[in-house]
Write a protein that holds these residues in place. Structure first.
Motif, PDB file in Angstrom:
ATOM      1  N   SER C 347      43.731  18.031   6.621  1.00 16.30           N
ATOM      2  CA  SER C 347      44.926  18.277   5.810  1.00 16.30           C
ATOM      3  C   SER C 347      44.924  17.537   4.486  1.00 16.30           C
ATOM      4  N   GLY C 348      43.909  16.708   4.263  1.00 21.73           N
ATOM      5  CA  GLY C 348      43.844  16.006   2.993  1.00 21.73           C
ATOM      6  C   GLY C 348      42.428  15.535   2.754  1.00 21.73           C
ATOM      7  N   ASP C 349      42.101  15.314   1.500  1.00 24.77           N
ATOM      8  CA  ASP C 349      40.716  14.974   1.165  1.00 24.77           C
ATOM      9  C   ASP C 349      40.570  13.475   0.960  1.00 24.77           C
ATOM     10  N   LEU C 350      40.294  12.800   2.059  1.00 26.31           N
ATOM     11  CA  LEU C 350      40.103  11.353   1.993  1.00 26.31           C
ATOM     12  C   LEU C 350      38.675  11.015   1.575  1.00 26.31           C
ATOM     13  N   LYS C 456      42.053  17.665  -4.385  1.00 21.92           N
ATOM     14  CA  LYS C 456      40.907  17.561  -3.481  1.00 21.92           C
ATOM     15  C   LYS C 456      39.622  17.833  -4.244  1.00 21.92           C
ATOM     16  N   GLY C 457      38.508  17.414  -3.609  1.00 25.27           N
ATOM     17  CA  GLY C 457      37.201  17.605  -4.226  1.00 25.27           C
ATOM     18  C   GLY C 457      37.099  16.857  -5.537  1.00 25.27           C
ATOM     19  N   SER C 458      36.629  17.536  -6.557  1.00 23.86           N
ATOM     20  CA  SER C 458      36.383  16.861  -7.829  1.00 23.86           C
ATOM     21  C   SER C 458      37.679  16.341  -8.442  1.00 23.86           C
ATOM     22  N   ARG C 659      34.171  20.398   1.735  1.00 24.71           N
ATOM     23  CA  ARG C 659      34.535  21.818   1.869  1.00 24.71           C
ATOM     24  C   ARG C 659      35.997  21.970   1.419  1.00 24.71           C
ATOM     25  N   VAL C 660      36.132  22.004   0.126  1.00 31.20           N
ATOM     26  CA  VAL C 660      37.442  21.898  -0.501  1.00 31.20           C
ATOM     27  C   VAL C 660      38.422  22.961   0.012  1.00 31.20           C
ATOM     28  N   ASP C 661      37.931  24.163   0.167  1.00 32.44           N
ATOM     29  CA  ASP C 661      38.857  25.242   0.533  1.00 32.44           C
ATOM     30  C   ASP C 661      39.309  25.169   1.984  1.00 32.44           C
TER      31      ASP C 661
END
Lengths: 160, 439, 696
Positions: C347-350, C456-458, C659-661
């Motif tokens: 649920s979040g990009d840690l 998220k991601g970049s 896997r950002v999406d």
């Protein structure tokens, strides 16, 4: 909800008395003046004033329920307020109140069936030296006696 | 524009604040100007704020609302260097039973009040002033609004007062029925559009008053004394009264006297003389029984205690208070139990409910005294009344609790035999519980 | 550090910081000054008058709760005058208080009872009638009994100041005063029940707890809430294995006494009548009940086949299972079954944050930091809805320290009330909007940035870069959805890294399938779903053999070949890691006969498979995690003692392709919580449910 032009002008005057952002300060008199015009504080009036001052309705309710002159219940066209506090009491105010109840056939907090009169026992109204004193709406009547009250009620009964 | 006098003046009066009472058109600015009006303000414009405050201090003027705090000192607490706006607020929420003087000051001489406010504004650098008037005094709002309008027209109010660059605006503001709003911090809450519940103090209004800004807050009569003080000098005003109690004050003599009325008398005027010589004596030739010397919150004085000068210190020494100047006179026919019940009922009705001892104490006192009045109590419950009062005294959030406890305790203690007699007489009727319920 | 002031209380000389209130100074000296209306952290009232004390050279008694200390002050709290005053206040309080203690919920844990016991008079003198008004129901969970109310205004303040909801006020005056709800006869609010909890008497009672029990009949189990990721400690009141109430009156845990509706009331899912209690095996005519032995044997058989086929098994794990369970599950899959197809709903990009801050100390903020930081920046989240504790902390920070709060969201949020600036931007556009805050943020000593799933991601890397350019101390919180979302990431319940964010290279593994790919996969023979419901909105492309461990017959469980009844977090031991990285211990409270913990089930399967995976006891597993997983080398005795122990740092964060999406928040409101929330009678019955985000 719209009020009369005079009341709208009064509202503007009350609100503009305070620095910007302090509009809420106008709340208490606005409620009283609105009540004077409408007769009592209906949910619509409260909602309207709350909206204009951007105060939550329940906070306006808190204020309304605090002040003894503000009412959500309809009153008579002539609201008879009899002071029975000490100075007036020493001069017969309690008997005067009893007399008024008899004459009007209502108890305190009640309205006559024709809607003309309502009765309230009030605390000191600042007429201690000229008691017993009563107020009919905002008008003072000093040195009252049961007889003078009868005459006053009679006049008000006939008033258009 | 020419209000009638409610009572004939007394030759014993020293008319400083009331000197225009009875003049034709006393409410109008022309009358006011023709009789020395706004001269004090013009003088104040030539004075520094410090000089004004010093003059007020020199007058020994003490707050006329009831507490008797030195006015000059109160003004001195206002931090003039504060960047916050400053306010002048008039406490015209006259509600102390037995008191009806501010009403006359506003009705007969509204400009005197405005001039007092202007001088206060000049002393502390305020730009806005509010007159908080009890809701019942609606007609006074009309009178004051008219006077304010005149003051604007003649340049005494506005953005460039008398061309000096001084800016001051005055507004009337109606209350809506609450004795508690006569307490200064509750008044400020109400003026901010809230429930009239008192604030924690300190901070006091002088530093954090209206909208948390420095505020001069005084009673109507206090402001009305200011023009005379500035005009004739603080010393001259002080000299009218007794040491530490400067000037004159308006006494509202009500109850069982022949000539009830509002009379301006020097501080320290003897209470018995007030009753007999000013107010024409006890009505119908009856004997004096007791006097409440300063409004219903002051302990009652028995007739034999009444030979005393009416100033803050002397009355305090006698165990009561000078209060708001409401002298309630009771003759020998007075039923002291009924008076006590009525006082208890009043304070219960007006308790805001914020703190425990006042909210619950006033309620308990009312019900207990009602029962005693009805003759259905044990004699030991008279001690309970005193104990309830003692448990309230000095322990409530604001002075309202004290205002209830002090007189009630005094009635029971000083007229105990009357209360006891009530408990000896056969019970008249079983009380209807509903009759005890507050409407 | 503020100046110290020396004063004397009851003969004890003490030093406290200037500005301390006498009531707190006394507490520091071990002297109790009783009070009702004084409440730590809330505004001062001076209303109950219980805390009156003698102060030398002051004629009147003073309220210790409004009186700041002064140099040389001499305070006495035990003189006859003070004792009498307390007795008097209690007598006043009891005059209109109904003495219905025998049937009052609060009886036994009532502050008024306790005070009367300790400070009150032995006899009553009040014989007048008492005012009575009928009890009112304000919501399914809040009842108000005005006669019991002592008007301490705690409820009014916690709702306004603590929650920012302002749903309660005072109406009428004098003895008729009472508390009133914001909609006249009912409440419209968070239904958090904080008002009930904070009520010192039985005036506010809980719709779910009232008249259920006497407090002393319950045992109390302190554990961690199973709903959102904030990690609130909740103390469950349990009688005969059944949870009757939840609160945190002892103010232990990172949440102090805070709980939202989920933490306080939504435990009722545990005893929902539809809880699974027997393993189910699919037959041609539907499910049949089976024994655990039969079910485990069948599952192990299929797992064994998948293993032999080269690990053609996938695992979709849970965000509400413990660290120990997640650790064991990934170990079972990776070491035991030779598969790296492990995932859960992220649920979040840690991990992008960890990559961008690699090597830095203290890059991650703790829950406490939210209370102490001088600046808070909220990006793309409706905190009061999605993270009620974090929002509560930030509000307290604002109230007590005047923190500067900045909000960048797609719609209005409650934090706007306290925000120095609020910006409205489309999701994903948050970073572009930040530039307009630069000058203000640069002026702050330190800042905590909380970011939601739209960053998220970049974008995370860019965020860190931008914050670096402010040249101030910045710490971050990556917002995640569920109670152990963070732990699932930390324990490597993902196809892209090993526990502790270590590289897959260390086990010579290739990135596995993510959970969505598993549903689509042609090659998986077995799909093992533990505490997740992926088929709620999706379909399996080619039906693998499906094993589901669940509390309820969810959409996923309905399609399973074997369903194994699992225990909820309130029935097990283990640890959760909060969104801010605090490691906390769970304690079993409820008993649901028939259900087993996911760890028990997994270890039974491992046993059946004959796998040697080491210990499967939660405590021993925590020891193993402590030894082997980066970031978890923490003070275990502290954890065992119930503390919230910060985890991290992660010295060896793998470089992974994010896997950002696949990263998306479920966007729960205060009244939703995935499939668990649907089984809570309370959550679904309040009028505010289901609620919505970004309504302010």
């Amino acid at each position: 909800m719209r009020f009369s032009e005079q009341l709208e002008a009064k509202f503007n005057q009350l609100i503009s008395a305070f620095p910007p952002g302090r509009e809420r300060a106008a709340l208490v008199p606005m409620l009283l003046y609105a009540q004077d015009e409408v007769g009592h504080l209906t949910p619509e009036v409260i909602q309207e004033i709350a909206g204009r001052l951007r105060v939550p309705v329940h906070e306006v309710d808190e204020v309304v329920s605090y002040y003894s002159m503000l009412t959500r219940k309809p009153r008579g066209r002539y609201h008879i307020q009899i002071c029975t506090n000490i100075s007036c009491m020493l001069l017969g105010a309690e008997q005067l109140l009893e007399h008024a109840k008899q004459r009007l056939g209502i108890d305190c907090g009640e309205v006559t069936p024709d809607g003309r009169f309502s009765l309230e026992e009030v605390e000191c109204i600042g007429a201690c030296c000229w008691g017993p004193a009563i107020q009919v709406n905002y008008d003072y009547h000093h040195w009252m006696t049961p007889e003078k009250l009868d005459r006053l009620l009679e006049e008000l009964r006939k008033a258009q | 524009m020419s209000p009638r006098l409610y009572n004939e003046p007394s030759p014993l009066e020293v008319k400083i604040l009331t000197r225009r009472f009875g003049l034709p058109n006393s409410q109008s600015i022309d009358t006011y100007l023709a009789t020395g009006g706004y001269e004090a303000f013009r003088k104040a414009l030539e004075m520094t704020p410090e000089e004004i405050i010093e003059e007020v201090k020199a007058s020994n003027l003490r707050g006329r609302g009831g507490a008797g705090f030195p006015t000059g000192m109160k003004w001195g607490f206002v931090p003039r260097e504060s960047p916050l706006p400053k306010y002048v607020v008039v406490n015209a929420d006259e509600g102390e039973p037995g008191t009806c003087k501010d009403r006359l000051l506003m009705e007969h001489d509204p400009h005197q009040l405005l001039e007092g406010m202007l001088i206060a504004a000049r002393a502390v650098g305020a730009e806005r002033g509010y007159i908080y008037i009890r809701g019942e005094y609606r007609y006074l709002i009309e009178i004051l609004d008219r006077a304010i309008g005149e003051a604007y027209e003649r340049g005494f109010l506005g953005d460039n007062i008398l061309g000096t660059g001084m800016r001051f605006h005055v507004y009337t503001h109606s209350g809506a029925g609450s004795y508690e709003c006569g307490e200064e911090s509750a008044l400020l809450e109400s003026l901010e559009g809230k429930r009239g519940v008192p604030r924690i103090r300190p901070p006091f209004p002088a530093t954090a008053g209206l909208f948390q800004c420095p505020t001069v807050l005084n009673n109507v009569e206090t402001f009305c004394a200011i023009p005379a003080i500035i005009r004739d000098g603080g010393k001259a005003f002080a000299a009218l009264g007794t040491p530490r109690n400067g000037g004159t004050r308006l006494f509202c003599i009500s109850g069982h006297v022949n000539r009830p009325g509002v009379y301006e008398l020097p501080m320290g005027f003897n209470l018995l003389r007030m009753i007999h010589e000013v107010a024409g004596g006890v009505r119908d030739g009856r004997k004096l029984k007791a006097v409440i010397p300063g409004g219903s919150s002051c302990p009652v004085l028995k007739a034999e205690e009444c030979d005393l000068p009416m100033d803050f210190d002397s009355v305090a020494q006698a165990g009561s208070m000078l209060g708001s100047g409401g002298v309630v006179v009771m003759d020998e026919t007075t039923d002291m139990v009924r008076v006590a019940v009525r006082i208890a009922k009043f304070y219960q009705h007006e308790s805001c409910g914020w703190c425990v001892p006042c909210r619950e104490g006033t309620t308990w006192l009312r019900h207990l005294l009602t029962r005693i009045d009805q003759g259905i109590a044990k004699p030991s419950e008279l001690d309970l009344v005193v104990e309830i009062c003692n448990n309230m005294l000095g322990r409530t959030f604001c002075p309202l609790g004290d205002a209830a406890a002090m007189p009630i305790r005094s009635f029971v203690m000083k007229f105990r035999e009357e209360f006891e007699a009530r408990l000896r007489r056969p019970m008249v009727a079983v009380p209807d519980p509903d009759s005890l319920v507050v409407s | 550090m503020s100046k110290l002031v020396t004063l004397t209380i009851d003969g004890k000389q003490i030093q406290v910081p200037a500005g301390t209130l006498v009531i707190n100074a006394a507490k520091q000296a071990g002297i109790e000054i009783p009070s009702f209306c004084y409440y730590d952290g809330l505004s001062l009232q001076g209303a109950c008058r219980m805390c009156l004390v003698e102060v030398e050279r002051v004629p009147k008694l003073m309220t210790a709760c409004t009186l700041p200390v002064a140099e040389g002050m001499v305070v006495r709290t035990n003189t006859p005058q003070v004792i009498e005053a307390r007795k008097a206040m209690l007598e006043f309080l009891l005059t209109n208080h109904p003495l219905d203690c025998p049937v009052c919920d609060k009886g036994g844990e009532c502050e008024l009872q306790d005070m009367a016991f300790r400070y009150g008079a032995g006899e009553g003198r009040f014989v007048e009638f008492k005012y009575h008004v009928p009890e009112k129901q304000w919501s399914p969970v809040v009842y108000y009994d005005a006669p019991r109310c002592i008007l301490c205004y705690r409820c009014v303040r916690i709702c306004d100041e603590g929650l920012g909801v302002n749903a309660l006020g005072v109406v009428n005056r004098g003895v008729r005063s009472e508390i009133a709800p914001n909609r006249g006869d009912h409440l419209e609010c968070d239904e958090c029940g904080m008002c009930i909890d904070i009520c010192p008497v039985g005036a506010l009672t809980s719709g779910t707890y009232r008249y259920q029990t006497r407090p002393w009949e319950m045992s109390h189990v302190g554990t961690i809430c199973t709903f959102c990721a904030d990690g609130c400690k909740t103390t469950l009141g349990v009688r005969n294995g059944i949870i009757i109430r939840a609160n945190n009156r002892d103010r232990s845990g990172i949440n102090d006494e805070f709980l939202c509706i989920k933490g306080r009331f939504a435990f009722d899912f545990v005893h929902h009548p539809e809880r699974l209690t027997r393993p189910l095996i699919r037959t041609l005519s539907g499910f049949r009940e089976a024994s655990w032995a039969e079910a485990i044997e069948l599952v192990a058989e299929r797992f064994e086949q998948a293993r032999q086929q080269g690990g053609r098994i996938g695992l979709i794990g849970s965000t509400r299972t413990t660290n120990e369970e997640n650790y064991f599950l990934q170990k079972l899959l990776r070491q035991g079954l030779g598969s790296n197809h492990i995932d859960h709903r992220q649920s979040g990009d840690l991990v992008s944050l960890l990559m961008a801050t690699r090597g830095r100390e203290g890059a991650l903020a703790t829950t406490a930091d939210l209370y102490h930081a001088s600046g808070i920046l909220i990006l793309g989240a409706d905190l009061s809805q999605q993270h009620p504790l974090l929002a509560f902390q930030i509000r307290a920070n604002y109230r007590h320290h005047r923190a500067r709060v900045y909000v960048v969201t797609r719609g209005p949020v409650r934090e706007d009330q306290i925000a120095a600036r609020s910006l409205r931007v489309a999701p994903g556009q948050e970073l572009e909007a930040l530039e307009s805050l630069r000058t203000e943020l640069q002026g702050l000593p330190d800042l905590v940035v909380l970011y939601g799933d739209s960053i998220k991601g970049s974008a995370v890397a860019r965020l860190v870069q931008w914050c670096d350019s402010l040249a101030i101390a910045v710490r971050y919180v990556c917002l995640l959805d569920d109670a152990n979302s963070r732990g699932a990431l930390d324990m490597g319940l993902v196809p892209d890294w090993l526990p502790g964010y270590r590289s897959l290279d260390q086990m010579n593994l290739q990135p596995g399938l993510c959970w969505e790919e598993m549903l689509e996969s042609e090659e998986l023979e077995v799909l093992w779903v533990v505490g997740a419901n992926p088929l709620r909105r999706r379909h399996l492309k080619r039906r693998p053999w499906l094993v589901v461990q669940e509390l309820f017959l969810t959409e996923t469980a309905q399609q399973a070949d074997v369903v194994l009844p699992a225990a909820s977090a309130y029935e097990k031991r283990g640890t959760f890691t909060s969104v801010c990285g605090e490691l906390q211990q769970l304690q079993p409270a409820a008993q649901v006969p028939g259900a087993k913990t996911d760890l028990e089930i997994a270890s039974l399967i491992a046993l059946q498979l004959g796998l040697e995976l080491g210990p499967a006891d939660p405590d021993e597993l925590l020891g193993e995690i402590h030894r082997t997983v980066d970031g978890y080398n923490v003070d275990l005795p502290l954890v065992a003692a119930g503390a919230a122990v910060p985890t991290g740092p992660y010295p060896d964060v793998a470089a992974v392709a994010v896997r950002v999406d696949k990263i998306r928040s479920r966007e729960d409101t205060l009244f939703t919580a995935g499939s668990l929330g649907q089984r809570s009678q309370v959550l679904t019955s309040v009028r505010e449910a289901p609620g919505s985000l970004y309504r302010g």
